[in-house]
Write a protein that holds these residues in place. Structure first.
Motif, PDB file in Angstrom:
ATOM      1  N   VAL A 136       0.838  -1.189   0.000  1.00  0.00           N
ATOM      2  CA  VAL A 136       0.000   0.000   0.000  1.00  0.00           C
ATOM      3  C   VAL A 136       0.879   1.246   0.000  1.00  0.00           C
ATOM      4  O   VAL A 136       1.893   1.287   0.696  1.00  0.00           O
ATOM      5  CB  VAL A 136      -0.920  -0.021   1.246  1.00  0.00           C
ATOM      6  CG1 VAL A 136      -1.805   1.196   1.290  1.00  0.00           C
ATOM      7  CG2 VAL A 136      -1.765  -1.284   1.256  1.00  0.00           C
ATOM      8  N   GLY A 137       0.474   2.266  -0.773  1.00  0.00           N
ATOM      9  CA  GLY A 137       1.264   3.493  -0.839  1.00  0.00           C
ATOM     10  C   GLY A 137       0.446   4.724  -0.520  1.00  0.00           C
ATOM     11  O   GLY A 137      -0.772   4.755  -0.724  1.00  0.00           O
ATOM     12  N   ALA A 138       1.122   5.757   0.011  1.00  0.00           N
ATOM     13  CA  ALA A 138       0.505   7.070   0.237  1.00  0.00           C
ATOM     14  C   ALA A 138       1.624   8.103   0.328  1.00  0.00           C
ATOM     15  O   ALA A 138       2.808   7.759   0.374  1.00  0.00           O
ATOM     16  CB  ALA A 138      -0.336   7.091   1.507  1.00  0.00           C
ATOM     17  N   GLN A 139       1.210   9.357   0.348  1.00  0.00           N
ATOM     18  CA  GLN A 139       2.178  10.442   0.503  1.00  0.00           C
ATOM     19  C   GLN A 139       2.437  10.668   1.995  1.00  0.00           C
ATOM     20  O   GLN A 139       1.512  10.659   2.800  1.00  0.00           O
ATOM     21  CB  GLN A 139       1.591  11.708  -0.135  1.00  0.00           C
ATOM     22  CG  GLN A 139       2.400  12.967   0.065  1.00  0.00           C
ATOM     23  CD  GLN A 139       1.867  14.090  -0.810  1.00  0.00           C
ATOM     24  OE1 GLN A 139       2.084  14.100  -2.008  1.00  0.00           O
ATOM     25  NE2 GLN A 139       1.154  15.023  -0.218  1.00  0.00           N
ATOM     26  N   LYS A 140       3.711  10.885   2.303  1.00  0.00           N
ATOM     27  CA  LYS A 140       4.116  11.073   3.702  1.00  0.00           C
ATOM     28  C   LYS A 140       3.357  12.203   4.384  1.00  0.00           C
ATOM     29  O   LYS A 140       3.192  13.274   3.813  1.00  0.00           O
ATOM     30  CB  LYS A 140       5.609  11.434   3.773  1.00  0.00           C
ATOM     31  CG  LYS A 140       6.547  10.294   3.551  1.00  0.00           C
ATOM     32  CD  LYS A 140       7.994  10.790   3.559  1.00  0.00           C
ATOM     33  CE  LYS A 140       8.878   9.794   2.833  1.00  0.00           C
ATOM     34  NZ  LYS A 140      10.117  10.413   2.343  1.00  0.00           N
ATOM     35  N   GLY A 141       2.932  11.938   5.604  1.00  0.00           N
ATOM     36  CA  GLY A 141       2.341  12.988   6.425  1.00  0.00           C
ATOM     37  C   GLY A 141       0.896  13.294   6.124  1.00  0.00           C
ATOM     38  O   GLY A 141       0.347  14.266   6.650  1.00  0.00           O
ATOM     39  N   THR A 142       0.249  12.473   5.297  1.00  0.00           N
ATOM     40  CA  THR A 142      -1.134  12.761   4.895  1.00  0.00           C
ATOM     41  C   THR A 142      -2.135  11.955   5.717  1.00  0.00           C
ATOM     42  O   THR A 142      -1.778  11.006   6.425  1.00  0.00           O
ATOM     43  CB  THR A 142      -1.353  12.403   3.411  1.00  0.00           C
ATOM     44  OG1 THR A 142      -1.069  11.002   3.248  1.00  0.00           O
ATOM     45  CG2 THR A 142      -0.469  13.224   2.501  1.00  0.00           C
TER      46      THR A 142
END
Ligand code: GLN
Length: 235
Positions: free
Chosen positions: A121-127
């Motif tokens: 799973v991926g996401a943008q840091k700090g979101t």
């Protein structure tokens, strides 16, 4: 930083994190997007002046407010309790949930967070997308921490999804819609988070908060807000 200019006007530096279409992105080397035009219109409706935009990684925006490098942040930033401890927010100007995005026509078509068991799973840091992963997937034991891939921006996360380095990315719905429009990826389902975006400012800067809120009301009343949503979201 915020300086007293000549006369009554004060100059503001805005911060944002491009790579979050259609809120903020680079087009032919230029910073464009809904947040950019909305904040510019809001500030134009106040006594303040905008000196320019600083482009940072999303996770650096709150620190940049706190150390005075920027005075106001427009970055699709969700108003939440954790951030409220560090900064203040304007009134809300947009609502969002989180989309779970997968490759189109892939074999993987989850319909709930439980279905993400074992997925990369991926996401943008700090979101807040990252918060869903940490609080609801890792904490719940649905995925091991090693299956979370954190990116400096969502453009890189989308590239890794296309490259099959991750199975899923978790990203704000209006931004997912923008990425999905011209890539072979799709939203598998929406995780309702009921988020609201606000402009971030330094904690305790009530004068600026009041001005931004008045400016928001002005651009909502005079049709600018509606024009900008039509331009950037087509609705
Ligand atoms: N709305 C999300 C958040 O506040 C994502 C914002 C962004 O990536 N620019 O965390």
């Amino acid at each position: 930083g915020c300086q007293s200019g000549s006369g009554d006007s004060q100059t503001l530096t805005a911060g944002t994190a491009p790579g979050f279409p259609p809120f903020e992105m680079k087009q032919d080397g230029e910073l464009v997007g809904f947040d950019v035009e909305l904040l510019e219109a809001v500030i134009a409706a106040t006594e303040y002046e905008l000196s320019g935009w600083d482009e940072l990684e999303f996770k650096s925006l709150i620190p940049a407010l706190n150390n005075g490098n920027v005075d106001v942040v427009a970055a699709g930033m969700t108003i939440n309790d954790e951030r409220d401890e560090a900064i203040d927010f304007s009134d809300p100007y947009y609502s969002s949930n989180q989309a779970i995005v997968v490759r189109e026509n892939g074999s993987f078509s989850p319909s709930s967070l439980d279905d993400l068991s074992g997925a990369a799973v991926g996401a943008q840091k700090g979101t807040t997308g990252e918060s869903v992963i940490k609080d609801q997937l890792i904490e719940a034991g649905t995925i091991p921490e090693s299956q979370y891939n954190a990116y400096g921006n969502y453009v890189l996360a989308v590239e890794d999804l296309l490259n099959e380095n991750v199975d899923v990315i978790i990203i704000d719905v209006p931004v997912a819609n923008s990425f999905v429009a011209d890539r072979p990826i799709e939203s598998a389902f929406v995780h309702e988070t009921g988020e609201q975006f606000g402009f971030g400012i330094q904690s305790g800067n009530d004068e600026l908060a009041g001005a931004l809120n008045t400016g928001l009301t002005t651009v909502e009343d005079d049709g600018t807000y509606r024009d900008l949503t039509e331009k950037w979201f087509g609705q």
